[in-house]
Motif scaffolding. Structure first.
Motif, PDB file in Angstrom:
ATOM      1  N   MET A  92      39.127 -11.217  61.092  1.00 56.65           N
ATOM      2  CA  MET A  92      39.904 -10.292  61.905  1.00 56.65           C
ATOM      3  C   MET A  92      41.302 -10.072  61.339  1.00 56.65           C
ATOM      4  SD  MET A  92      37.904  -9.207  64.171  1.00 56.65           S
ATOM      5  CE  MET A  92      39.011  -8.333  65.258  1.00 56.65           C
ATOM      6  N   TYR A  93      41.743 -11.012  60.490  1.00 54.17           N
ATOM      7  CA  TYR A  93      43.084 -10.854  59.922  1.00 54.17           C
ATOM      8  C   TYR A  93      43.133  -9.640  59.007  1.00 54.17           C
ATOM      9  CZ  TYR A  93      43.228 -15.597  61.703  1.00 54.17           C
ATOM     10  OH  TYR A  93      43.140 -16.687  62.512  1.00 54.17           O
ATOM     11  N   ALA A  94      42.053  -9.396  58.263  1.00 56.82           N
ATOM     12  CA  ALA A  94      42.006  -8.230  57.387  1.00 56.82           C
ATOM     13  C   ALA A  94      42.011  -6.935  58.204  1.00 56.82           C
ATOM     14  CB  ALA A  94      40.759  -8.304  56.505  1.00 56.82           C
ATOM     15  N   HIS A  95      41.346  -6.954  59.374  1.00 61.56           N
ATOM     16  CA  HIS A  95      41.333  -5.771  60.238  1.00 61.56           C
ATOM     17  C   HIS A  95      42.754  -5.447  60.714  1.00 61.56           C
ATOM     18  CE1 HIS A  95      37.084  -6.778  60.321  1.00 61.56           C
ATOM     19  NE2 HIS A  95      36.838  -5.616  60.885  1.00 61.56           N
ATOM     20  N   ARG A  96      43.503  -6.481  61.009  1.00 62.19           N
ATOM     21  CA  ARG A  96      44.862  -6.262  61.520  1.00 62.19           C
ATOM     22  C   ARG A  96      45.730  -5.567  60.481  1.00 62.19           C
ATOM     23  NH1 ARG A  96      46.334 -12.102  63.939  1.00 62.19           N
ATOM     24  NH2 ARG A  96      44.206 -12.637  64.449  1.00 62.19           N
ATOM     25  N   LYS A  97      45.515  -5.907  59.208  1.00 59.86           N
ATOM     26  CA  LYS A  97      46.311  -5.262  58.157  1.00 59.86           C
ATOM     27  C   LYS A  97      46.012  -3.770  58.100  1.00 59.86           C
ATOM     28  CE  LYS A  97      46.604  -9.348  55.180  1.00 59.86           C
ATOM     29  NZ  LYS A  97      46.151  -9.939  53.900  1.00 59.86           N
ATOM     30  N   VAL A  98      44.729  -3.410  58.188  1.00 58.86           N
ATOM     31  CA  VAL A  98      44.358  -1.993  58.160  1.00 58.86           C
ATOM     32  C   VAL A  98      44.929  -1.279  59.380  1.00 58.86           C
ATOM     33  CG1 VAL A  98      42.438  -0.372  58.039  1.00 58.86           C
ATOM     34  CG2 VAL A  98      42.219  -2.621  56.963  1.00 58.86           C
ATOM     35  N   LEU A  99      44.836  -1.940  60.525  1.00 61.68           N
ATOM     36  CA  LEU A  99      45.358  -1.352  61.767  1.00 61.68           C
ATOM     37  C   LEU A  99      46.864  -1.110  61.649  1.00 61.68           C
ATOM     38  CD1 LEU A  99      44.226  -0.608  64.559  1.00 61.68           C
ATOM     39  CD2 LEU A  99      44.888  -2.866  65.356  1.00 61.68           C
ATOM     40  N   ALA A 100      47.574  -2.078  61.084  1.00 59.51           N
ATOM     41  CA  ALA A 100      49.028  -1.930  60.926  1.00 59.51           C
ATOM     42  C   ALA A 100      49.343  -0.775  59.969  1.00 59.51           C
ATOM     43  CB  ALA A 100      49.619  -3.229  60.406  1.00 59.51           C
ATOM     44  N   ASP A 101      48.580  -0.655  58.880  1.00 56.55           N
ATOM     45  CA  ASP A 101      48.801   0.451  57.928  1.00 56.55           C
ATOM     46  C   ASP A 101      48.608   1.806  58.613  1.00 56.55           C
ATOM     47  OD1 ASP A 101      49.318  -1.323  55.930  1.00 56.55           O
ATOM     48  OD2 ASP A 101      47.304  -1.256  55.065  1.00 56.55           O
ATOM     49  N   LEU A 102      47.555   1.901  59.422  1.00 49.14           N
ATOM     50  CA  LEU A 102      47.293   3.171  60.115  1.00 49.14           C
ATOM     51  C   LEU A 102      48.387   3.475  61.131  1.00 49.14           C
ATOM     52  CD1 LEU A 102      43.429   2.800  60.567  1.00 49.14           C
ATOM     53  CD2 LEU A 102      44.596   4.565  59.237  1.00 49.14           C
TER      54      LEU A 102
END
Length: 700
Positions: free
Chosen positions: A1-11
């Motif tokens: 889920m940590y990788a998902h958070r990075k994508v979410l933050a970028d978006l």
């Protein structure tokens, strides 16, 4: 889920750049914490604009009326572009749209440790036995064949279907008193105690960590974990949960979505911005980014046929696995099933219950929980007593307030005007954060506030109080809480006073020791609690390693044995509490005249007698208020129990009164019942404080 958070933050940053003046704040919470915090926030008329999470939260939240329907925001043509699994409807309204589908469990294996995944449970057990290895011969397992969060029902229920039954009947009712449940209980218990292919104590984080470190050949996890494994550069493959050879059936994972719901409390302008951001996060661009970076399965139908999906070997393999799944129910009653099943399942794993009896109790308890969850209390005769009391208290407060206002007005022209002005901010803050919540809680305790009446509750009388005091389990919890409180405070006093005496009299470098011993108190409680939980782990915790290396003791099940789990909470709380007593005692020791000790030494009085005749009597006036505070804090010590025992594990055996109240409120939505228990708790502590204060006044 940590990788998902990075994508979410970028978006989020990308949306801000495209929409000047708009700021996107993304706040991450664990699933349970998210739900309880969101309920509280929306009840107060606030909360985040959008909430993102798994689909099973839709049933409870829509029943409470704390998420808004979406079918009038998106046109039928827009909704037709999404996969049906991504559109979460409940009672004829659309409450969530997912940006991905799946959210299902599978077997994930490390290709460096095994070439092919097992096809049957028997194969899995045999392979896992070979791959469970003590590489250095120290008696501790260094690599496990399999790891997963096996104490959670979500990870358990697919195996029930593998043995031929579903854990829910066709009409959504619990179906747990079955041979399939018994066989599934037995399978997981054997993996833990007989085959020993899984760690004895394993939560989600530990399973995830073991697999990422290459110390587990297989892990049962969901598609949300792929991004983390890719980022950790694990060469992994995915496969369906293996077939149960005896029945010829495949375990059926629950399939759903992770998506967005809208807060119904938004003003028009804010709502418009939130919807714009929602459309952006559901767009092809956002979903493609997730697919490319963390391999999520997009919810837009046109993207499912894209090259990004077809060329991704993980997504390609996931399609037939997902096809074996069953759509997750979003009904609120599912929470009652999880709660009842978790308790009995963990009691089987802990060796306390046999599978047959546990399956029957899980069935009856879940039915009872559902009945309580859906119960709507009606007003009875005690309502008039409550209303009369409330009117009387309100009248008294109005009279006292008028007197206070009159006194303040008379003082405005005098010397106290400035003093009143200076205290006004503190009084307002005290009213907002203490008085108002306290009064509101008392009102709730007389109400029928629950899942079914979240937006339309009313005063019904004293039914929650009558129910609480007539329930024998309340007294059992109270006794357990009192034992917990007094033993903890006793140990705080012994250690705190003992260390204060050492620092005050004998040790060199006193400031250094004083600073070091205050650190446990200074570190945030949740960090300390989670650290101790890691220390108590059976397989890799330093405490068991110390017991084995220096005392030649076998490893202890600190977190899966009820008594040891409670002891682990006790040790953690003692660690957190003794520095406060030490600081108080150190302050008290500074006030004792040295002449008294010198005179006693000259008279030949021993150190032991000097402590009991001089030090202790003069310390008592300082320690008694600290002990009262310690009792109140320890009695209400929610965080330590909840974090160390992971919410009362095993089998809800480590609850004290305050954690039981939290569970009743936020796990089972019995808000009125929980409010009544919290008022009773307050009265008990108030009584304790009054008794100790009276004794102190009598001694003076």
């Amino acid at each position: 889920m940590y990788a998902h958070r990075k994508v979410l933050a970028d978006l989020g940053r990308e949306f801000e750049a495209a929409n000047p003046g708009v700021k996107v704040d993304i706040l991450y919470r664990e699933t349970e914490e998210l739900r309880s915090a969101y309920q509280s926030a929306v009840m107060g008329g606030s909360g985040p604009d959008l909430i993102y999470g798994p689909s099973d939260q839709v049933g409870p939240m829509s029943t409470m009326g704390i998420i808004a329907p979406l079918e009038k925001i998106f046109s039928p043509e827009e909704l037709a572009e999404f996969h049906q699994l991504a559109l979460i409807n409940y009672r004829d309204h659309l409450y969530m749209i997912g940006d991905r589908i799946g959210n299902f469990l599978m077997l994930i294996y490390n290709k460096k440790l095994m070439k092919e995944p097992p096809k049957t449970v028997e194969e899995l057990t045999a392979i896992a036995k070979k791959l469970t290895i003590d590489t250095d011969g120290d008696g501790r397992t260094d690599q496990f064949g399999l790891a997963f969060n096996f104490t959670e029902p979500y990870f358990f229920v697919p195996w029930i279907s593998g043995f031929g039954e579903s854990f829910l009947s066709a009409d959504g009712q619990p179906n747990l008193a079955t041979k399939a449940t018994v066989d599934a209980f037995t399978l997981i218990r054997d993996w833990k105690t007989k085959d020993r292919i899984i760690p004895s104590e394993c939560d989600y984080e530990m399973a995830n960590s073991l697999f990422k470190q290459g110390r587990s050949a297989m892990v049962i996890n969901g598609d949300w974990s792929w991004g983390d494994y890719l980022e950790a550069k694990i060469d992994f493959g995915i496969a369906p949960l293996p077939q149960v050879k005896a029945t010829g059936r495949w375990p059926t994972p629950l399939v759903g979505t992770t998506g967005y719901s809208l807060n119904p409390n938004l003003a028009d302008d804010r709502r418009e911005t939130a919807i714009r951001f929602l459309r952006f996060m559901l767009s092809s661009h956002a979903q493609e980014k997730f697919t490319q970076q963390v391999s999520t399965f997009p919810s837009l139908l046109r993207l499912q046929a894209s090259d990004a999906v077809k060329s991704n070997p993980i997504l390609r393999d996931a399609v037939p696995i997902m096809a074996r799944g069953k759509q997750m129910s979003v009904a609120p009653e599912l929470r009652a099933v999880w709660d009842s099943l978790r308790r009995e399942y963990q009691s089987v794993l802990g060796g306390v219950s046999e599978p047959e009896a546990a399956s029957r109790r899980a069935q009856s308890d879940s039915l009872a929980q559902i009945q309580r969850m859906n119960e709507t209390l009606l007003p009875d005769g005690t309502r008039w007593i409550v209303l009369a009391l409330l009117i009387g208290v309100l009248g008294y407060l109005i009279v006292q307030s008028l007197k206070g206002i009159k006194a303040i007005r008379s003082a405005r022209a005098g010397s106290l005007k400035f003093a009143y002005l200076m205290t006004l901010p503190a009084v307002i803050a005290l009213f907002l954060v203490v008085v108002y919540p306290f009064v509101f809680n008392i009102l709730l305790s007389f109400s029928n506030f629950s899942l079914m009446t979240f937006r339309d509750w009313k005063i019904v009388g004293m039914q929650h109080y009558i129910s609480a005091v007539s329930d024998w389990s309340f007294y059992g919890l109270l006794l357990k809480t009192l034992i917990w409180t007094f033993t903890n405070v006793f140990m705080h006093m012994v250690l705190g006073v003992g260390l204060a005496l050492l620092i005050d009299q004998t040790l060199p470098a006193k400031p250094l020791w004083r600073t070091l011993l205050i650190i446990p108190w200074a570190v945030p409680q949740y960090i300390t609690a989670l650290t101790w939980r890691g220390l108590f782990n059976r397989e890799y915790g330093p405490i068991n390693q110390f017991l084995a290396d220096f005392l030649s003791l076998p490893p202890l099940d600190w977190l899966s044995d009820p008594l040891l789990a409670f002891t682990a909470c006790f040790i953690t709380n003692v660690w957190l509490g003794f520095p406060f007593m030490m600081v108080v005692a150190l302050g008290g020791l500074q006030t004792i005249p040295h002449d008294l000790h010198e005179a006693a030494r000259v008279d030949g009085v021993s150190a032991y007698r000097r402590f009991w005749l001089i030090t202790w009597p003069l310390l008592l006036p300082v320690l008694k208020p600290a002990a009262v505070l310690g009792c109140i804090w320890t009695f209400n010590s929610l965080g330590v129990i909840w974090l160390v025992s992971n919410g009362g594990e095993p089998a809800d055996q480590t609850h004290i009164l305050v954690t039981y109240i939290y569970r009743a409120a936020f796990n089972l939505y019995r808000y009125g019942h929980a409010a009544a228990l919290s008022v009773l708790t307050f009265l008990l502590l108030f009584l304790l404080a009054r008794v100790m204060t009276k004794k102190e006044e009598a001694i003076k």
